[in-house]
Write an enzyme that holds these catalytic residues in place. Sequence first.
Site, PDB file in Angstrom:
ATOM      1  N   CYS A 271       1.554  -7.895  -2.359  1.00  0.00           N
ATOM      2  CA  CYS A 271       2.463  -7.013  -1.624  1.00  0.00           C
ATOM      3  C   CYS A 271       1.813  -5.661  -1.335  1.00  0.00           C
ATOM      4  O   CYS A 271       1.644  -4.842  -2.250  1.00  0.00           O
ATOM      5  CB  CYS A 271       3.746  -6.830  -2.433  1.00  0.00           C
ATOM      6  SG  CYS A 271       4.882  -5.629  -1.731  1.00  0.00           S
TER       7      CYS A 271
ATOM      8  N   CYS B 219       4.132  -2.608  -1.829  1.00  0.00           N
ATOM      9  CA  CYS B 219       4.278  -2.220  -3.241  1.00  0.00           C
ATOM     10  C   CYS B 219       2.999  -1.554  -3.765  1.00  0.00           C
ATOM     11  O   CYS B 219       3.055  -0.518  -4.412  1.00  0.00           O
ATOM     12  CB  CYS B 219       4.554  -3.440  -4.120  1.00  0.00           C
ATOM     13  SG  CYS B 219       5.679  -4.641  -3.406  1.00  0.00           S
ATOM     14  N   ASP B 220       1.858  -2.184  -3.521  1.00  0.00           N
ATOM     15  CA  ASP B 220       0.637  -1.792  -4.234  1.00  0.00           C
ATOM     16  C   ASP B 220      -0.434  -1.124  -3.369  1.00  0.00           C
ATOM     17  O   ASP B 220      -1.417  -0.607  -3.911  1.00  0.00           O
ATOM     18  CB  ASP B 220       0.022  -3.040  -4.898  1.00  0.00           C
ATOM     19  CG  ASP B 220       0.971  -3.650  -5.915  1.00  0.00           C
ATOM     20  OD1 ASP B 220       1.736  -2.882  -6.540  1.00  0.00           O
ATOM     21  OD2 ASP B 220       0.972  -4.880  -6.083  1.00  0.00           O
TER      22      ASP B 220
END
Length: 306
Positions: free
Chosen positions: A131, A134-135
Site C-alpha cells: 500500500c 499507507c507506506d
Amino acid sequence: MVYDLIIIGGGPAGLSAAIYAVRYGLNTLVLEKGFVIGQISTTGEVENYPGFISINGIDLMEKFSEHAKAAGVVVESRDVLGVRSESDLKIISTDVGDLETFTLIIATGANPKKLGVPGEEEFRGKGVSYCATCDGPFFKGRNVIVVGGGESAIEDALILSDLAASVCVVHRRDELRASKMLQDRAFAKPNIEFSWNTELEEIIGDSIVREVVLRNTESGETWTSPIDGVFIYVGVEPNTEFIDVDKNDYGFIVTNEKMATSEAGIFAAGDCRTSILRQVITAASDGVIAAFEAYEYVSAMKHKAE
Ligand code: NAP
C-alpha cells in the site's frame, strides 16, 4: 435470541459500525474469526489516520477494541460458514451453531495476494509493502520497485513517484493491464522506469530490505538489484466466499452509497466491498453509514410489526 444486528468482522469497519450501532440502541453482536484482527494489525506504522500523527497498526486496532469495549460492544470468536434468509430473519451458520438477526453487516475485509517469494513475509513492514498510500512516505527520496502491471500497481507507482527518488515497475509481461490513462501518466513520469518480462525471485536484507533478485522470463537471466522498498500488487482477495449477494468479477460485494447490498437487510462495509480506496478511515466511514442504515432498517421493521 434474535439480534438486531450481527456484524461479521472485527476490523476498523466492523468495530466502527458496532460502536455506532450500540449507541443507536441496537442489540448487536460482532463475530470475529482470527486472533489478529483486521489487516491493519499486520501493518507497520500508520501515519494517515487523523488524530494519530504516527501509530503502530496493532496499537491503532487495540484502540478501536478498547473503544468498542467501553461502548458495550460484544465480540465473539466464531467462524462464519454461511448466511441464509428466512422471512424477516438472517440466519448465520457458524462453526458453533446458528445465530439469528434482523440485519447483517459484512465487514470481513480483503487481503492482498502474496507473491510467495522468499523474503516477502520476513520483510513485510520492513521494506515490503502492499500500500503506497499507507507506506509511501517512509520511502521519501529512496529507490523502490513496484511488482505488477494492473490498475493498483500503476496507480501506486504514480503515488510513489511523487515521493521516492526512483520507481521501477517490475512486470511479468511486456504490456500493462492498467487503464490507458494511467499507463500514459506513468510513461510520462521521468522517475518511473519499467522492467518488462521480469519476475521478482527473492527479497534479501538484514533488519530491512537491501536488495532483490530479478529474473528475465524470456532469457532466464537473473540479477541482483539494490533497493530500499518493494511494493507488491498482484491482486486483492476479498473475504466474501461465505455470502451470496451481488459481487463484481473480483469477488468484492457491490453496494450503493448506503452500503446496502443486493439483499435487503444485508450491508457491507470496508475493504470487502467495491470502493476506490481501501484505508482505515474509509473502512470506519463505511461502517458507520452501514450501522445507521441497519438502525433505520430495524426501526422500520419493528414499526411495521407494531
Ligand atoms: P489485477 O488487475 O488482477 O492485476 C494484477 C497484476 O499483477 C497483473 O498485472 C498481473 O499480471 C500481476 N500478477 C498477478 N499474479 C502475479 C504473479 N504471481 N507474479 C507476477 N505478477 C503477477 O489486480 P489489481 O491491480 O489489484 O486490480 C483489481 C481490480 O480492482 C481491477 O478491476 C482494477 O480495475 C480495480 N481497481 C480499481 C481502481 C480504481 O478504480 N481506482 C484502483 C485499483 C484497482 P498479468 O497482467 O500478466 O496478469
